[in-house]
Motif scaffolding. Structure first.
Motif, PDB file in Angstrom:
ATOM      1  N   ALA A   1       1.157  29.395 -36.302  1.00 36.07           N
ATOM      2  CA  ALA A   1       0.105  28.978 -35.888  1.00 36.07           C
ATOM      3  C   ALA A   1       0.026  31.123 -35.481  1.00 36.07           C
ATOM      4  N   ALA A   2       0.872  31.296 -34.467  1.00 38.42           N
ATOM      5  CA  ALA A   2       0.590  32.465 -34.187  1.00 38.42           C
ATOM      6  C   ALA A   2       0.412  33.064 -35.235  1.00 38.42           C
ATOM      7  N   ARG A   3       1.152  32.953 -36.568  1.00 39.97           N
ATOM      8  CA  ARG A   3       1.042  34.303 -37.605  1.00 39.97           C
ATOM      9  C   ARG A   3       0.045  33.995 -38.245  1.00 39.97           C
TER      10      ARG A   3
ATOM     11  N   MET B   1       1.476  33.370 -25.760  1.00 43.62           N
ATOM     12  CA  MET B   1       1.729  33.610 -25.055  1.00 43.62           C
ATOM     13  C   MET B   1       3.056  33.459 -24.079  1.00 43.62           C
ATOM     14  N   THR B   2       3.537  31.720 -25.214  1.00 38.96           N
ATOM     15  CA  THR B   2       4.238  31.700 -24.526  1.00 38.96           C
ATOM     16  C   THR B   2       5.667  31.964 -25.738  1.00 38.96           C
ATOM     17  N   SER B   3       6.874  32.253 -25.170  1.00 41.15           N
ATOM     18  CA  SER B   3       8.267  32.830 -25.964  1.00 41.15           C
ATOM     19  C   SER B   3       8.160  32.643 -26.175  1.00 41.15           C
ATOM     20  N   TRP B   4       9.042  31.151 -26.672  1.00 38.16           N
ATOM     21  CA  TRP B   4       9.648  30.163 -27.097  1.00 38.16           C
ATOM     22  C   TRP B   4       8.421  29.993 -28.807  1.00 38.16           C
ATOM     23  N   ALA B   5       7.302  29.896 -28.845  1.00 36.76           N
ATOM     24  CA  ALA B   5       6.175  29.810 -29.793  1.00 36.76           C
ATOM     25  C   ALA B   5       6.385  31.031 -30.624  1.00 36.76           C
ATOM     26  N   LEU B   6       6.674  32.178 -30.514  1.00 32.57           N
ATOM     27  CA  LEU B   6       6.214  33.716 -31.073  1.00 32.57           C
ATOM     28  C   LEU B   6       6.806  33.788 -31.898  1.00 32.57           C
ATOM     29  N   PRO B   7       6.749  33.675 -33.583  1.00 31.02           N
ATOM     30  CA  PRO B   7       7.834  34.282 -34.161  1.00 31.02           C
ATOM     31  C   PRO B   7       8.100  36.087 -34.113  1.00 31.02           C
ATOM     32  N   ASP B   8       8.791  36.508 -35.120  1.00 32.71           N
ATOM     33  CA  ASP B   8       9.535  38.366 -34.860  1.00 32.71           C
ATOM     34  C   ASP B   8       9.309  38.889 -35.622  1.00 32.71           C
ATOM     35  N   ASP B   9       8.019  38.330 -36.667  1.00 38.29           N
ATOM     36  CA  ASP B   9       6.758  38.664 -37.473  1.00 38.29           C
ATOM     37  C   ASP B   9       5.514  39.110 -37.594  1.00 38.29           C
ATOM     38  N   LEU B  10       5.089  39.013 -36.731  1.00 38.11           N
ATOM     39  CA  LEU B  10       3.879  39.778 -36.594  1.00 38.11           C
ATOM     40  C   LEU B  10       3.641  41.242 -37.000  1.00 38.11           C
ATOM     41  N   GLU B  11       2.334  41.223 -36.943  1.00 42.95           N
ATOM     42  CA  GLU B  11       1.898  42.742 -37.343  1.00 42.95           C
ATOM     43  C   GLU B  11       1.222  43.495 -36.323  1.00 42.95           C
TER      44      GLU B  11
END
Length: 537
Positions: free
Chosen positions: A487-489, A341-351
């Motif tokens: 990791a988020a992907r 949930m950390t904003s800078w750790a999330l990419p913009d291409d998640l399903e």
């Protein structure tokens, strides 16, 4: 040179404040000579107040009034001092030194020192105890030796003097603070009370049914099971406590809402379903804060029928998550598609897993899912919005061939089903994850399966573990972001939990209660209870 820190290393969560309802009338100043009391609504019925166990919401809130930790998070999810007045972190993120407040006393008058901190963390790491927070200390030097029995204490936690505690890690972890400092995690326990007890029996020790000694602003006087809890102000607390008595009432949310209207309740966490009603009550103030956690369904991945990640993907497509937010929660929540949930750790291409029953049916067919088998969806009833969410989920799952049935349980039964691996699915919420992506690691890691850790889904993906671990070794945020994006992907594809929503936490206060500062972490909602006052008594 170590850097003095009095705030969070993690990213600051963007939080909003919603004020609704009628403003409370101007209140007089509290009279310090009058014995004051307040009635607080508890959303669930506590079973125990054992800080070594993963307490449900009502237990965590109650424990926050009795116990205290080294530091916690404020409503902006910045770290703020508690029993430690400051801390230093080495540049290589391997040494964390906490400077304790001097001259503090336990509620029974005994002095508080670094020995209590060492006792607590060594107890948490002790495999004989079998506590919930042990795996969070896995990178502290000496952890493996404690686990295999060749050492009785962690070599990496020492007290240079009675007011200093030093943690040394076996490798850098820029997110270590996020593992040990929020809500109900690692409340400090009194060595002089518990030090001679058998560690193997502590999880069920009757002392935790009515804990007599703590460092929090209140002490427990009575625990009337299924009814209420009476707390009295701790005369030895580090500051003056503003209200003499708190009565924690175990009610359903509809009764709590009604009692807000009659003036019988001074503070309540409010269901989104009751927001309009509560906002219309004269003299009641309503505030809303985004939660640092999320509502989710844990799926027992040790059971063969649930092991394939495509089954959990199918659940996400089958559940009308946005419909739940709009129809049940009145828009008081947002969607999420990762445990990070950390904003800078999330990419913009998640399903995005948008509602698509046909895609859900296709995935279930691909894995050969047996649609005739019954699946129990367990949850603790009593919160109207949670109860209605369960109804929608069950309807949605049945529509695609997952024969889900409702299974109402109490907190103790749910924990037992996690422990003995008997549960199918469970609805749960909470957590504090925005400060740093490392805070999400314990709920997905292969090494942190419940009950030794927080991974109640018993999920394991070695690639995800490797990526999450790699991100902790680096201090530079831009470099960490690249690692955590990957990791988020992985997390997004393999779906450790079925993510329902990131809810807003709604609080309602009477005009009598002054000084309440709303917090998005419902387990830490009473974080500034010592500052509350009552007017008009």
């Amino acid at each position: 040179m170590p850097k003095k820190l009095l705030a969070s290393l993690g990213a600051l969560v963007a939080v909003g404040l919603l004020l609704a309802g009628c403003a409370a009338p101007q209140s007089p100043e509290p009279d310090e000579d009058v014995d004051t009391s307040a009635n607080i609504y508890l959303v669930q019925k506590p079973a125990t107040f054992n800080t070594l166990k993963p307490g449900q919401a009502a237990e965590a809130l109650t424990m926050s009034l009795i116990f205290d930790n080294l530091f916690t998070t404020d409503p902006n999810f910045e770290y703020v001092p508690r029993l430690a007045e400051s801390w230093d972190i080495s540049e290589d993120a391997k040494t964390f030194t906490f400077h304790l407040r001097e001259g503090l006393k336990w509620s029974d008058g005994e002095p508080f020192t670094a020995e209590d901190v060492l006792f607590t963390y060594n107890l948490a790491a002790n495999p004989q105890v079998g506590g919930a927070w042990s795996a969070r200390l896995a990178e502290v030097e000496g952890f493996a030796a404690v686990q295999d029995g060749s050492a009785s204490e962690l070599a990496g936690i020492v007290a240079p003097d009675e007011y200093t505690v030093e943690f040394t890690l076996s490798k850098p972890n820029a997110g270590f603070m996020a593992l040990i400092g929020y809500g109900p995690v690692f409340y400090i326990l009194p060595k002089h009370v518990l030090g001679e007890k058998d560690p193997a029996a502590l999880l069920e020790d009757p002392w935790f049914q009515l804990p007599s000694t703590g460092m929090g602003p209140y002490t427990m006087k009575k625990f009337n099971v299924d009814q209420d809890i009476e707390l009295v102000a701790n005369e030895n607390y580090r500051t003056k406590v503003g209200i003499d008595h708190l009565f924690l009432k175990m009610l359903t949310s509809d009764v709590a809402t009604a009692q807000l209207g009659t003036g019988e309740i001074d503070l309540a966490q409010v269901s989104a379903l009751d927001l309009d009603t509560v906002s219309a009550i004269s003299g009641v103030s309503v505030t809303s804060k985004p939660s640092p956690g999320f509502t989710r369904i844990s799926v027992n991945t040790t059971k063969p029928q649930f092991a394939d990640h495509r089954f959990r993907q199918a659940m996400l497509y089958a559940i009308d998550r946005q419909g739940i937010i709009d129809g049940v929660l009145g828009g008081e929540a947002t969607l999420l598609n990762s445990d990070i949930m950390t904003s800078w750790a999330l990419p913009d291409d998640l399903e995005a897993y948008e509602y698509d029953p046909k895609k859900a049916e296709k995935l279930l067919k691909e894995i050969g899912y047996d649609t005739s088998q019954e699946v129990k969806l367990s949850w603790i009833p009593g919160q109207r919005d949670r109860d209605q969410i369960v109804n929608v989920v069950i309807e949605n799952l049945n529509a695609v061939g997952i024969k889900a049935v409702a299974n109402q349980v109490d907190g103790a039964a749910l924990i037992d089903s996690y422990t003995d691996l008997s549960y199918d699915m469970g609805v749960l919420g909470g957590g504090v994850y925005p400060m740093d992506p490392a805070s999400s690691f314990p709920i997905v890691s292969c090494t942190q399966h419940f009950p030794a850790g927080s991974n109640v889904a018993l999920f394991c993906n070695e690639d995800l573990d490797a990526a999450m671990a790699a991100g902790q070794l680096i201090a530079d945020q831009d470099e960490r972001a690249e690692i955590y994006h990957e990791a988020a992907r992985i997390d997004n594809e393999y779906v450790p939990y079925v993510w329902l929503n990131n809810p807003n936490i709604i609080w309602a206060t009477s005009g009598r209660l002054q000084g309440f500062e709303p917090h998005g972490d419902f387990t830490n909602g009473f974080w500034n209870a010592a500052d509350w006052t009552i007017v008009g008594d």
